[in-house]
Write a protein that holds these residues in place. Structure first.
Motif, PDB file in Angstrom:
ATOM      1  N   LYS A 266       0.846  -1.198   0.000  1.00 21.11           N
ATOM      2  CA  LYS A 266       0.000   0.000   0.000  1.00 21.11           C
ATOM      3  C   LYS A 266       0.877   1.243   0.000  1.00 21.11           C
ATOM      4  CE  LYS A 266      -3.671  -2.648   0.702  1.00 21.11           C
ATOM      5  NZ  LYS A 266      -4.726  -2.847  -0.305  1.00 21.11           N
ATOM      6  N   LYS A 267       0.798   2.003  -1.074  1.00 21.50           N
ATOM      7  CA  LYS A 267       1.689   3.153  -1.198  1.00 21.50           C
ATOM      8  C   LYS A 267       1.433   4.199  -0.118  1.00 21.50           C
ATOM      9  CE  LYS A 267       3.759   5.940  -4.828  1.00 21.50           C
ATOM     10  NZ  LYS A 267       3.716   6.298  -6.275  1.00 21.50           N
ATOM     11  N   HIS A 268       0.163   4.413   0.242  1.00 24.18           N
ATOM     12  CA  HIS A 268      -0.140   5.420   1.250  1.00 24.18           C
ATOM     13  C   HIS A 268       0.213   4.963   2.663  1.00 24.18           C
ATOM     14  CE1 HIS A 268      -3.678   2.797   1.085  1.00 24.18           C
ATOM     15  NE2 HIS A 268      -3.967   3.192   2.316  1.00 24.18           N
ATOM     16  N   LEU A 269       0.593   3.675   2.811  1.00 24.92           N
ATOM     17  CA  LEU A 269       0.988   3.155   4.128  1.00 24.92           C
ATOM     18  C   LEU A 269       2.472   2.782   4.178  1.00 24.92           C
ATOM     19  CD1 LEU A 269      -2.051   0.785   4.865  1.00 24.92           C
ATOM     20  CD2 LEU A 269      -1.664   3.077   5.786  1.00 24.92           C
ATOM     21  N   ARG A 270       3.259   3.338   3.271  1.00 17.59           N
ATOM     22  CA  ARG A 270       4.651   2.916   3.181  1.00 17.59           C
ATOM     23  C   ARG A 270       5.462   3.258   4.424  1.00 17.59           C
ATOM     24  NH1 ARG A 270       6.328   7.032  -1.707  1.00 17.59           N
ATOM     25  NH2 ARG A 270       6.188   9.001  -0.540  1.00 17.59           N
ATOM     26  N   TYR A 271       4.993   4.220   5.208  1.00 22.58           N
ATOM     27  CA  TYR A 271       5.704   4.555   6.447  1.00 22.58           C
ATOM     28  C   TYR A 271       5.673   3.409   7.446  1.00 22.58           C
ATOM     29  CZ  TYR A 271       1.016   5.293   8.370  1.00 22.58           C
ATOM     30  OH  TYR A 271      -0.275   5.123   8.778  1.00 22.58           O
ATOM     31  N   LEU A 272       4.703   2.475   7.307  1.00 20.81           N
ATOM     32  CA  LEU A 272       4.607   1.346   8.241  1.00 20.81           C
ATOM     33  C   LEU A 272       5.832   0.444   8.159  1.00 20.81           C
ATOM     34  CD1 LEU A 272       0.860   0.274   7.897  1.00 20.81           C
ATOM     35  CD2 LEU A 272       1.930   1.522   9.778  1.00 20.81           C
ATOM     36  N   ARG A 273       6.396   0.342   6.965  1.00 21.60           N
ATOM     37  CA  ARG A 273       7.563  -0.526   6.793  1.00 21.60           C
ATOM     38  C   ARG A 273       8.728  -0.044   7.646  1.00 21.60           C
ATOM     39  NH1 ARG A 273      10.664  -1.702   1.032  1.00 21.60           N
ATOM     40  NH2 ARG A 273      12.161  -3.225   1.834  1.00 21.60           N
ATOM     41  N   ALA A 274       8.966   1.255   7.665  1.00 22.03           N
ATOM     42  CA  ALA A 274      10.055   1.812   8.460  1.00 22.03           C
ATOM     43  C   ALA A 274       9.708   1.848   9.938  1.00 22.03           C
ATOM     44  CB  ALA A 274      10.385   3.217   7.974  1.00 22.03           C
ATOM     45  N   ALA A 275       8.405   2.004  10.258  1.00 18.27           N
ATOM     46  CA  ALA A 275       8.001   2.109  11.666  1.00 18.27           C
ATOM     47  C   ALA A 275       7.918   0.753  12.356  1.00 18.27           C
ATOM     48  CB  ALA A 275       6.649   2.821  11.754  1.00 18.27           C
TER      49      ALA A 275
END
Length: 680
Positions: A266-275
């Motif tokens: 999910k492009k709009h949730l890409r911050y989850l990968r780093a978090a």
């Protein structure tokens, strides 16, 4: 342009040989032979001239960019466009790096603080001297496992010497990388194939995951880079199994994998990968602080403050660390340069592999003076940095600032981090390195590469990482040598209605001519493949291929035409092989003709005397020119009268011998005078 003309009076030639029909002129492009002046000196002069002119063209800006690659993006920095995305990308990856660096330090057998140190100074050094703008360097799983594997066999991880050797290893790796960069040896990495890298990383990921099982199971297991001792140790200690760390570690791993999947899909949730890593650490720490479970081990006290300057010690152990330093350097090149080139291509700028090596080397050397162990570029963090929109090295500087703040202010908070949470971070990171899709692809496309993948992965699993790398690289080089020593040689035929000659196996409609064999050597000719090439030429001389035949009927082959367009290099062994082949053919009334040699090969042939030995008139610009001339000679031989019993008279069999004799005396023979212009 000079053109030579020849005519043929044969009524027996087929329509395919229409170029040699009566009243049709045959045009042969004259071949330009090298001058008698020494070509080697002119080549060296031109090379030095180019080098000097390139130095003269360099401005002060070019010199600064050469020694400080960061100046390339600093002087063109677009503050309004880049500042916000660089800061956000650096913040995102920095938050990801803090827990990961502690996890990888534990994997390396070191205290977590050394992971934080390794993610601090090297980042700043690489931002200055590195050429990639998206590469995120720091501790990585594979290098950490290599450090643990070699140092664990020398000294116990609880000993202070263990830490000193890890820091010394960073210095050695940095020196090797700098030397390779300065000597421009980055090309050496090309000899390690993609299948070797994939097999090696896949098996290493499995070993790394199993080595972290002790934090899930609640009991210690043997430290090893081989799968059999790890599995035996896990089974032997099964009676000490503890549920709380297993449940907690499994939950953390599941959270990490879900967040990683959502961040990638999910492009709009890409911050989850780093978090993900930070989330696992926060949740684990909160659980420990609230419930205080005795069966779950925690990190413990972590020193607060920035690392102090100190010179690495224990130089007496350098000799025993050289093989591992070389291996880590190779792995660092594979991990860093590979992903750095891919990211540079995606972002539209050039990347110098040798400058990249130098930047990594400086980062490791400076890091070793501040208690860091070997670092390199990370696949996962670099991907997150790129996906977060990083444009320049400012994102790397932001990561370093985040790490510095963690060292200065946040280390007391790390005391209650569960070990199983850090282990879950390591396992989730290395699961992406298990590349079974590559194995399936190789099986479908190239069985040889699949065999290489299998050999590398199996030896890495069962014999250890070092042996796995050596075996994989050894087999890779063996395949390279085998391909080089057994080059592809094609028999050529003429495509109908054209003057183009192609491989008769690829184009079955291509036809050949009686009495003439046309071959193309698709590789440089040197000492390792001369015997193979000579053997194949002898085979093609006598083996009758299944292609359609044209031209006069003759009982055997009289000409061998060698197309040398793909031959980029020829050495002294190949020169001698050509001379031997010429003499062998001459004894059997067979003439060699050379078509389209490149300039370097032609100069070598001229200096060695092969041009004069074979005869200047037997060198041609095109294969078609050679075929036309040879076909006319075959026709002349075919027109000679035969004996009453149909046998070939002796004068016919010695046709080429008389031709060679006439040419050596510099006067045209009656047969060739009408065929060849004196300009040839």
């Amino acid at each position: 342009m000079e053109i030579t003309y020849a005519t043929s009076s044969s009524p027996n030639l087929s329509a395919a040989a229409a170029a040699t029909m009566p009243n049709r002129q045959v045009k042969v492009i004259p071949f330009q032979h090298p001058s008698s002046s020494s070509p080697s000196s002119s080549l060296s002069v031109s090379w030095t001239d180019r080098w000097r002119s390139s130095l003269k063209r360099m401005t002060w800006t070019d010199w600064i960019e050469l020694f400080l690659p960061c100046f390339r993006w600093i002087r063109t920095y677009r503050w309004r466009e880049y500042l916000q995305v660089d800061l956000m990308a650096g913040l995102t990856v920095g938050i990801m790096l803090v827990p990961q660096s502690m996890s990888y330090a534990k994997l390396a057998g070191l205290h977590p603080i050394y992971g934080l140190y390794s993610g601090f100074i090297p980042i700043f050094m690489y931002a200055i001297f590195g050429s990639s703008r998206q590469l995120a360097i720091g501790p990585v799983a594979l290098v950490s496992l290599l450090v643990s594997n070699v140092l664990g066999s020398i000294v116990d991880s609880s000993d202070e010497l263990y830490t000193e050797l890890a820091i010394l290893l960073a210095l050695m790796v940095g020196i090797m990388e700098c030397v390779m960069g300065l000597l421009r040896l980055g090309w050496l990495i090309r000899f390690i194939s993609r299948s070797v890298i994939s097999g090696f990383t896949t098996s290493s990921a499995i070993v790394i995951a199993l080595s972290q099982a002790k934090y899930f199971l609640g009991y210690s297991i043997e430290r090893s880079s081989k799968i059999i001792p790890l599995i035996k140790s896990i089974i032997a200690g099964a009676s000490k199994f503890s549920w709380p760390p297993f449940v907690m570690g499994s939950v953390m791993l599941a959270i990490l994998l879900v967040m990683k999947h959502l961040g990638k899909s999910k492009k709009h949730l890409r911050y989850l990968r780093a978090a993900g890593p930070l989330t696992a650490v926060v949740l684990g720490t909160a659980f420990v602080k609230i419930f205080h479970p005795s069966s779950i081990t925690v990190v413990g006290d972590i020193p607060q403050g920035l690392p102090k300057f100190s010179i690495p010690k224990e130089f007496g152990h350098m000799k025993s660390l050289i093989p591992t330093a070389l291996l880590i350097t190779g792995v660092a090149i594979l991990e860093s340069v590979g992903i750095a080139k891919a990211l540079a291509a995606k972002n539209g700028y050039e990347l110098d592999s040798n400058q990249e090596l130098f930047g990594l080397g400086v980062a490791n050397i400076c890091g070793s003076f501040f208690s860091a162990y070997p670092t390199t570029g990370s696949f996962s963090r670099s991907a997150v940095n790129h996906e977060s929109g990083a444009k320049t090295g400012l994102s790397g500087i932001t990561m370093g600032v985040i790490m510095g703040c963690a060292l200065l202010f946040m280390t007391p908070l790390f005391k209650e981090i569960p070990q199983c949470a850090l282990a879950a971070i390591v396992i989730s990171a290395v699961m992406g390195l298990v590349d079974y899709d590559e194995a399936i692809f190789l099986w479908r496309v190239d069985k040889k590469d699949f065999l290489l993948w299998t050999i590398t992965s199996v030896t890495t699993l069962f014999l250890g990482i070092e042996i796995g790398v050596l075996v994989g690289v050894g087999f890779s080089l063996a395949f390279v040598i085998h391909e080089s020593a057994n080059p592809h040689i094609a028999v050529l035929g003429r495509l109908p209605g054209t003057t183009i000659y192609r491989n008769i196996k690829q184009y079955p409609e291509a036809y050949t001519y009686n009495g003439i064999v046309i071959v193309r050597i698709d590789a440089p000719i040197y000492f390792a493949n001369t015997s193979y090439i000579k053997d194949r030429l002898r085979e093609y001389e006598v083996i009758i291929d299944g292609s359609p035949k044209r031209g006069p009927e003759v009982e055997r082959n009289y000409f061998v035409i060698i197309e040398m367009a793909p031959v980029t290099y020829i050495d002294s062994s190949a020169i001698q092989a050509l001379k031997d082949l010429h003499q062998e053919y001459k004894s059997r009334d067979i003439q060699i003709a050379i078509a389209n040699p490149n300039r370097e090969v032609l100069l070598t042939l001229a200096k060695s005397g092969v041009i004069d030995l074979i005869g200047k008139e037997w060198y041609f610009v095109r294969v078609h020119d050679a075929v036309q001339v040879c076909l006319q000679h075959v026709q002349q031989m075919n027109e000679m009268p035969k004996g009453a019993d149909g046998s070939t008279p002796k004068k016919q069999s010695s046709f080429l011998q008389r031709l060679w004799k006439d040419q050596s005396e510099d006067r045209p023979s009656p047969e060739s005078e009408a065929l060849l212009s004196s300009k040839v």
